[in-house]
Design a protein around this motif. Structure first.
Motif, mmCIF file in Angstrom:
data_model
loop_
_atom_site.group_PDB
_atom_site.id
_atom_site.type_symbol
_atom_site.label_atom_id
_atom_site.label_comp_id
_atom_site.label_asym_id
_atom_site.label_seq_id
_atom_site.Cartn_x
_atom_site.Cartn_y
_atom_site.Cartn_z
ATOM 1 N N GLU A 1 0.850 -1.205 0.000
ATOM 2 C CA GLU A 1 0.000 0.000 0.000
ATOM 3 C C GLU A 1 0.876 1.243 0.000
ATOM 4 O O GLU A 1 1.830 1.338 0.775
ATOM 5 N N ARG B 1 0.378 5.478 -0.026
ATOM 6 C CA ARG B 1 -0.585 6.580 0.110
ATOM 7 C C ARG B 1 0.143 7.916 0.037
ATOM 8 O O ARG B 1 1.277 8.044 0.514
ATOM 9 N N SER C 1 -5.957 8.310 -13.321
ATOM 10 C CA SER C 1 -6.785 7.848 -12.217
ATOM 11 C C SER C 1 -7.924 6.985 -12.689
ATOM 12 O O SER C 1 -8.470 6.191 -11.946
ATOM 13 N N GLU D 1 -5.573 -2.177 -6.990
ATOM 14 C CA GLU D 1 -6.495 -1.082 -7.246
ATOM 15 C C GLU D 1 -5.795 0.229 -6.943
ATOM 16 O O GLU D 1 -4.853 0.284 -6.135
ATOM 17 N N ASP E 1 -8.918 7.949 -1.963
ATOM 18 C CA ASP E 1 -9.444 7.390 -0.720
ATOM 19 C C ASP E 1 -9.507 8.537 0.289
ATOM 20 O O ASP E 1 -8.556 8.794 1.020
ATOM 21 N N GLY E 2 -10.623 9.232 0.287
ATOM 22 C CA GLY E 2 -10.723 10.446 1.096
ATOM 23 C C GLY E 2 -9.877 11.544 0.486
ATOM 24 O O GLY E 2 -9.986 11.855 -0.704
ATOM 25 N N GLU F 1 -6.695 11.324 0.162
ATOM 26 C CA GLU F 1 -5.437 10.718 -0.263
ATOM 27 C C GLU F 1 -5.633 9.914 -1.539
ATOM 28 O O GLU F 1 -6.749 9.506 -1.894
ATOM 29 N N TRP F 2 -4.518 9.726 -2.201
ATOM 30 C CA TRP F 2 -4.467 8.794 -3.339
ATOM 31 C C TRP F 2 -3.842 7.511 -2.831
ATOM 32 O O TRP F 2 -2.798 7.528 -2.187
ATOM 33 N N ARG F 3 -4.494 6.387 -3.120
ATOM 34 C CA ARG F 3 -4.029 5.101 -2.586
ATOM 35 C C ARG F 3 -3.817 4.103 -3.722
ATOM 36 O O ARG F 3 -4.667 3.958 -4.598
ATOM 37 N N ARG G 1 -3.067 0.089 -3.858
ATOM 38 C CA ARG G 1 -3.075 -1.085 -2.975
ATOM 39 C C ARG G 1 -3.064 -2.347 -3.825
ATOM 40 O O ARG G 1 -3.750 -2.442 -4.834
#
Length: 412
Positions: A356, A358, A370, A392, A396-397, A399-401, A403
């Protein structure tokens, strides 16, 4: 008229015509050697000699066809003497003639048929190669007024000048038979010595593996060199903006270290292209992740990392691909968001490897790609899918995640 002559005489100017002729003449050697065992009957002369040459070696050839390496020997000889053009690795593969030992009874049976066919054709051509020039000589002698009593040929008791008109015909016939027999033998070699279904399947699988290796090479170069260039550009820009000799010194050191790593990765990638070189085994793995993280920190990112689990016991493919996935995710952060705070989590355990990365979302637009069209993010998903996992990427809120989860066998 000239085109007609070129069509008729063209085969006689090609080297392959004579190598095929030689290939068939060699086949009669087995008959000659076997004939020595039968002494008087064999050397009785006339057509009986040629018949013995075609019959006596049959049991020996059938026995030889049962030996696996004989197929390889015959295949190599057929490629060299029957197929025109260069004889490199690619040309041999395209010849349609296998050079592997017999792997099944079907291969042995086809090899036996090939040996018997080659013997019969070779003895027949050898007989014509000997007898037809003698016949041309007999006609020439008769045209000169001399009777001819050559052994194995009809006697010419009444010589006459018109025999000279017949003298070229045996040689023309011999040339035509040699060209035709050579072409038919080459076609028979592809049929009888060609790869079996199992060999064709193995070749297809090998070709598929090479294509996958080339695709992997392209992805490796994209990830490794792209990361190195991104870090170098950011370091150079930051050094210019800082105007500090100390910072510039650190930036140059980071650029040098990143360049060395990129060169090492490039050398590994180039070794993949050399067929004669062993496959490189020193590709970076997740236990080398610290140098990757330090490279991102040197580019200005405030990076926090959490590494847990027995990373040193991960399977090689999972560890290598995991390293590349983290590298690509960090490259995307530096390229699209700049030196922002980044958190990295690498955790092995519970039957899976979890990766992960972030970072804060850029304002006002998120990462390019994106929606999943970026090559880097697509590469992460492809790597995960090849290992039976999933990946994926997206907001995510705030943030860019990125994972990824890769399944693992039970670690001991």
């Amino acid at each position: 008229m000239s085109s007609s002559f070129s069509v008729l005489l063209g085969p006689l100017t090609r080297a392959v015509t004579y190598t095929r002729w030689l290939h068939l003449l060699i086949a009669s050697v087995a008959g000659v050697l076997t004939g020595f065992l039968y002494n008087k009957p064999f050397f009785a002369g006339g057509w009986l000699t040629w018949l013995w040459m075609a019959v006596l070696p049959l049991p020996l050839l059938i026995f030889a066809a049962l030996i696996p390496v004989v197929r390889r020997i015959e295949g190599l000889q057929a490629q060299l003497l029957l197929i025109p053009g260069p004889h490199g690795v690619e040309a041999r593969a395209a010849s349609g003639i296998a050079t592997t030992p017999s792997g099944s009874w079907s291969d042995r049976g086809r090899t036996a048929v090939w040996l018997l066919l080659r013997l019969g054709t070779g003895v027949a051509l050898s007989a014509l190669t000997v007898q037809l020039p003698m016949l041309a000589g007999a006609f020439t002698m008769a045209a000169a007024g001399r009777p001819s009593h050559l052994k194995g040929l009809p006697a010419i008791e009444a010589p006459h000048w018109w025999y000279g008109l017949l003298a070229p015909l045996p040689l023309v016939l011999l040339a035509a038979v040699a060209v035709g027999a050579g072409s038919l033998t080459a076609a028979a070699a592809r049929l009888l010595l060609g790869p079996s279904a199992a060999e064709r399947l193995a070749e297809l699988e090998a070709r598929t593996e090479r294509m996958l290796a080339h695709n992997q090479l392209a992805q490796e170069l994209h990830d490794s060199i792209g990361h190195a260039l991104t870090v170098t550009v950011l370091q150079a820009g930051a050094a210019r903006a800082a105007g500090s000799p100390e910072f510039t010194e650190r930036a140059l050191a980071a650029i040098e270290d990143t360049g060395h790593q990129a060169l090492a990765d490039l050398e590994r990638a180039l070794r993949l292209l050399r067929e004669d070189a062993p496959r490189p085994t020193d590709r970076p793995v997740l236990t080398d992740a610290e140098r990757l993280l330090e490279s991102a920190r040197a580019a200005g990112s405030d990076l926090r990392a959490e590494l847990s689990g027995p990373l040193e016991r991960l399977p090689g493919p999972v560890s290598r691909e995991g390293y590349r996935m983290v590298q690509e995710a960090l490259t995307n952060v530096l390229r699209h968001a700049g030196p922002v705070p980044v958190s990295v989590r690498i955790a092995a355990g519970d039957g899976a490897l979890e990766l992960e990365v972030r970072n804060p979302l850029p304002v006002p637009s998120p990462h390019p790609g994106s929606g999943g069209s970026g090559r880097g993010l697509r590469g992460i998903r492809e790597r995960a899918a090849l290992l039976g996992g999933e990946a994926e990427a997206g907001p995510d809120g705030a943030e860019w995640r990125v994972r990824a989860r890769l399944p693992l066998p039970q670690l001991r």
